[in-house]
Design a protein around this motif. Sequence first.
Motif, PDB file in Angstrom:
ATOM      1  N   VAL A  92      -6.234  -5.928  -3.057  1.00 21.03           N
ATOM      2  CA  VAL A  92      -6.961  -4.682  -2.837  1.00 21.03           C
ATOM      3  C   VAL A  92      -8.183  -4.693  -3.753  1.00 21.03           C
ATOM      4  O   VAL A  92      -8.042  -4.765  -4.988  1.00 21.03           O
ATOM      5  N   ASN A  93      -9.389  -4.653  -3.158  1.00 16.87           N
ATOM      6  CA  ASN A  93     -10.644  -4.674  -3.919  1.00 16.87           C
ATOM      7  C   ASN A  93     -10.702  -5.873  -4.872  1.00 16.87           C
ATOM      8  O   ASN A  93     -11.127  -5.771  -6.027  1.00 16.87           O
ATOM      9  N   GLY A  94     -10.256  -7.035  -4.374  1.00 20.49           N
ATOM     10  CA  GLY A  94     -10.326  -8.251  -5.159  1.00 20.49           C
ATOM     11  C   GLY A  94      -9.235  -8.396  -6.198  1.00 20.49           C
ATOM     12  O   GLY A  94      -9.222  -9.369  -6.950  1.00 20.49           O
ATOM     13  N   GLN A  95      -8.317  -7.426  -6.286  1.00 19.34           N
ATOM     14  CA  GLN A  95      -7.244  -7.479  -7.260  1.00 19.34           C
ATOM     15  C   GLN A  95      -5.897  -7.641  -6.551  1.00 19.34           C
ATOM     16  O   GLN A  95      -5.663  -7.064  -5.482  1.00 19.34           O
ATOM     17  N   ILE A  96      -4.990  -8.402  -7.151  1.00 20.02           N
ATOM     18  CA  ILE A  96      -3.644  -8.538  -6.616  1.00 20.02           C
ATOM     19  C   ILE A  96      -2.794  -7.392  -7.160  1.00 20.02           C
ATOM     20  O   ILE A  96      -2.625  -7.251  -8.375  1.00 20.02           O
ATOM     21  N   VAL A  97      -2.278  -6.583  -6.265  1.00 18.17           N
ATOM     22  CA  VAL A  97      -1.461  -5.423  -6.652  1.00 18.17           C
ATOM     23  C   VAL A  97      -0.170  -5.444  -5.839  1.00 18.17           C
ATOM     24  O   VAL A  97      -0.072  -6.103  -4.809  1.00 18.17           O
ATOM     25  N   ILE A  98       0.815  -4.700  -6.322  1.00 12.44           N
ATOM     26  CA  ILE A  98       2.091  -4.567  -5.616  1.00 12.44           C
ATOM     27  C   ILE A  98       2.057  -3.274  -4.813  1.00 12.44           C
ATOM     28  O   ILE A  98       1.828  -2.195  -5.368  1.00 12.44           O
TER      29      ILE A  98
ATOM     30  N   ILE B 169      10.529  -1.290   4.538  1.00 16.33           N
ATOM     31  CA  ILE B 169       9.445  -1.158   3.561  1.00 16.33           C
ATOM     32  C   ILE B 169       9.812  -2.019   2.354  1.00 16.33           C
ATOM     33  O   ILE B 169      10.875  -1.842   1.743  1.00 16.33           O
ATOM     34  N   GLN B 170       8.952  -2.941   2.009  1.00 18.18           N
ATOM     35  CA  GLN B 170       9.243  -3.886   0.928  1.00 18.18           C
ATOM     36  C   GLN B 170       8.014  -4.055   0.047  1.00 18.18           C
ATOM     37  O   GLN B 170       6.895  -4.218   0.551  1.00 18.18           O
ATOM     38  N   ASP B 171       8.245  -4.014  -1.252  1.00 21.87           N
ATOM     39  CA  ASP B 171       7.127  -4.248  -2.186  1.00 21.87           C
ATOM     40  C   ASP B 171       6.677  -5.700  -2.076  1.00 21.87           C
ATOM     41  O   ASP B 171       7.490  -6.635  -2.194  1.00 21.87           O
ATOM     42  N   ARG B 172       5.358  -5.885  -1.862  1.00 20.95           N
ATOM     43  CA  ARG B 172       4.806  -7.238  -1.763  1.00 20.95           C
ATOM     44  C   ARG B 172       3.449  -7.273  -2.464  1.00 20.95           C
ATOM     45  O   ARG B 172       2.734  -6.249  -2.523  1.00 20.95           O
ATOM     46  N   PRO B 173       3.061  -8.438  -2.961  1.00 17.89           N
ATOM     47  CA  PRO B 173       1.724  -8.544  -3.559  1.00 17.89           C
ATOM     48  C   PRO B 173       0.662  -8.598  -2.461  1.00 17.89           C
ATOM     49  O   PRO B 173       0.779  -9.365  -1.505  1.00 17.89           O
ATOM     50  N   VAL B 174      -0.353  -7.772  -2.582  1.00 13.25           N
ATOM     51  CA  VAL B 174      -1.476  -7.768  -1.649  1.00 13.25           C
ATOM     52  C   VAL B 174      -2.762  -7.692  -2.454  1.00 13.25           C
ATOM     53  O   VAL B 174      -2.765  -7.319  -3.630  1.00 13.25           O
TER      54      VAL B 174
ATOM     55  N   MET C  93       4.892  -2.379   1.574  1.00  9.26           N
ATOM     56  CA  MET C  93       4.330  -2.829   2.837  1.00  9.26           C
ATOM     57  C   MET C  93       5.405  -2.815   3.934  1.00  9.26           C
ATOM     58  O   MET C  93       6.590  -3.016   3.675  1.00  9.26           O
ATOM     59  N   MET C  94       4.948  -2.588   5.166  1.00  6.94           N
ATOM     60  CA  MET C  94       5.838  -2.633   6.332  1.00  6.94           C
ATOM     61  C   MET C  94       5.143  -3.406   7.445  1.00  6.94           C
ATOM     62  O   MET C  94       3.957  -3.195   7.716  1.00  6.94           O
ATOM     63  N   TYR C  95       5.903  -4.305   8.072  1.00  8.26           N
ATOM     64  CA  TYR C  95       5.399  -4.975   9.261  1.00  8.26           C
ATOM     65  C   TYR C  95       5.596  -4.061  10.476  1.00  8.26           C
ATOM     66  O   TYR C  95       6.658  -3.451  10.643  1.00  8.26           O
ATOM     67  N   LEU C  96       4.570  -3.991  11.325  1.00  8.05           N
ATOM     68  CA  LEU C  96       4.645  -3.258  12.586  1.00  8.05           C
ATOM     69  C   LEU C  96       4.556  -4.252  13.736  1.00  8.05           C
ATOM     70  O   LEU C  96       3.820  -5.240  13.660  1.00  8.05           O
ATOM     71  N   ALA C  97       5.320  -3.988  14.791  1.00 12.07           N
ATOM     72  CA  ALA C  97       5.296  -4.855  15.972  1.00 12.07           C
ATOM     73  C   ALA C  97       5.137  -3.983  17.210  1.00 12.07           C
ATOM     74  O   ALA C  97       5.894  -3.026  17.398  1.00 12.07           O
ATOM     75  N   LEU C  98       4.150  -4.296  18.026  1.00 10.31           N
ATOM     76  CA  LEU C  98       3.960  -3.598  19.298  1.00 10.31           C
ATOM     77  C   LEU C  98       4.239  -4.573  20.427  1.00 10.31           C
ATOM     78  O   LEU C  98       3.501  -5.547  20.611  1.00 10.31           O
ATOM     79  N   SER C  99       5.308  -4.339  21.175  1.00  9.21           N
ATOM     80  CA  SER C  99       5.555  -5.099  22.401  1.00  9.21           C
ATOM     81  C   SER C  99       4.970  -4.311  23.559  1.00  9.21           C
ATOM     82  O   SER C  99       5.149  -3.079  23.637  1.00  9.21           O
ATOM     83  N   TYR C 100       4.293  -5.012  24.462  1.00  7.21           N
ATOM     84  CA  TYR C 100       3.608  -4.308  25.547  1.00  7.21           C
ATOM     85  C   TYR C 100       3.663  -5.147  26.818  1.00  7.21           C
ATOM     86  O   TYR C 100       3.903  -6.360  26.789  1.00  7.21           O
TER      87      TYR C 100
END
Length: 517
Positions: free
Chosen positions: A470-476, A463-468, A479-486
Amino acid sequence: MTEIRVPGLGESVSEATVATWFVKPGEMVVADAMLCELETDKVTVEVRAPSAGVLSEIVAKEGETVAVNALLAVLLSAGAMPPAQPKSEGPAAPQIAAPTVQEVKMTDVMVPALGESVAEATVSTWFKKPGDAVAQDEILCELETDKVSVEVPAPAAGVLSEILAPEGASVAAGGRLAILAAGSAAAPAPAAAAAAPAPAPAAPAKDVEHAPAAKKAMAEAGLTPDQVTGTGRDGRIMKEDVAAAAAAPAAAPAPAAPAPVATAQVSIAPPPATVPRAPVPAEDAAREERVKMTRLRATIARRLKDAQNTAAMLTTYNEVDMSGVMDLRNVYKDQFEKKHGVKLGFMGFFVKACCHALKEIPEVNAEIDGGDIIYKNYVHMGVAVGTPSGLVVPVVRDADQKGFAHIEREIAELGKRGRDGKLTMQEMQGGSFTISNGGVYGSLMSSPILNPPQSGILGMHKIQDRPVVVNGQIVIRPMMYLALSYDHRIVDGKGAVTFLVRVKEALEDPRRLLMDL
């Protein structure tokens, strides 16, 4: 004294060949125990003991041809054994009866059940030598499978007569490990054992491999092999030695010295190298160390490579905003721990989110069996746990029917047992889907490898704080990346992406789990 002779072999059959002797001279037998087998040109004949006693002498060896009524062996029967004491003159005194042979029974020590899909094990360590007295349920040896170490206890009290599978040997489930002379008459007299001076433990050799259970106990107690006196063969440290050292008063610390690295003695063929090793200069070779792969590590390597070779493996990624889970956890974690006695972690949310998504995309919870697809109407959730020996995957059974507290408590217990090397075979079998959390080690993104025969595995990350936005605004946001191998043979791209989106939605708004949305 009883003579064991060749029995009648049938009409027109006058001789036989001694095929196998099952008892050696000096061994005790019970009445009707099989002594040997004779082979004729028509049938195999079993020769049994007419009474209990001790086999005194074998006259006809294996491979010899014997005629009907020929002498095979001599048996010293129980009635012919000398009395324990000669008669004394004067007032009659109670006599001590000689040990009764009828109380002795030769018992096979067998390889226990190793679990589904586990066909063999390696004999790692023998804690007893032939001739040693053992108590019932005392640990005789330790076996190492591709998943866990298995301790083999004595089925009865007695004397270890013979070891059939030495250290390093591979044994199949249900195979014979040793022969135990079980019974009170087989054990040495307590007085004699007490009078004998305790043998001084041998100094451990440099290449002695200590018992795996002892290594775990030393790690838990914070002890090094130099601080423990081994009483096993060749100075091998056993679990009881660690307990004794931990209970002893602390001695003055000795000067620190580099501990010798024990080389595993288990005979295990590692996976074949794909590229031959290039010649190494002598000065570099002198600074290298070559250690055999453990059975667990060799099996992990083989299974991971098999998964890549067998399945049409593909990985899809997404990212999830963990704010909802973290806020909910911060609000209720103290009340949760106070009521349920276990901390509220993140894994419970992921397990519940995956169970929710698997109901909608059942092929991710299925497996291929030949030309069939097996859909599972249950979720046995495998949770990957890193241990000093390698990665193991204990299973939370029927996770879809359990609440947060039950899941968190079970994961915590299974994780502890995995790190201590105490997981049973049953606790690591039957998983239908797996979650692997590389984030605990700091991994930001990775592609997990399938755990066959499962068709899906979810990889969690840091889990790492990243700028994203949200509703047109850049917020911190955290965030976590998820990976599904199938396995693309059974799961289509649409199903895989939908599964990951459903997990993302449930984690970003945990209330959806309560509403089953």
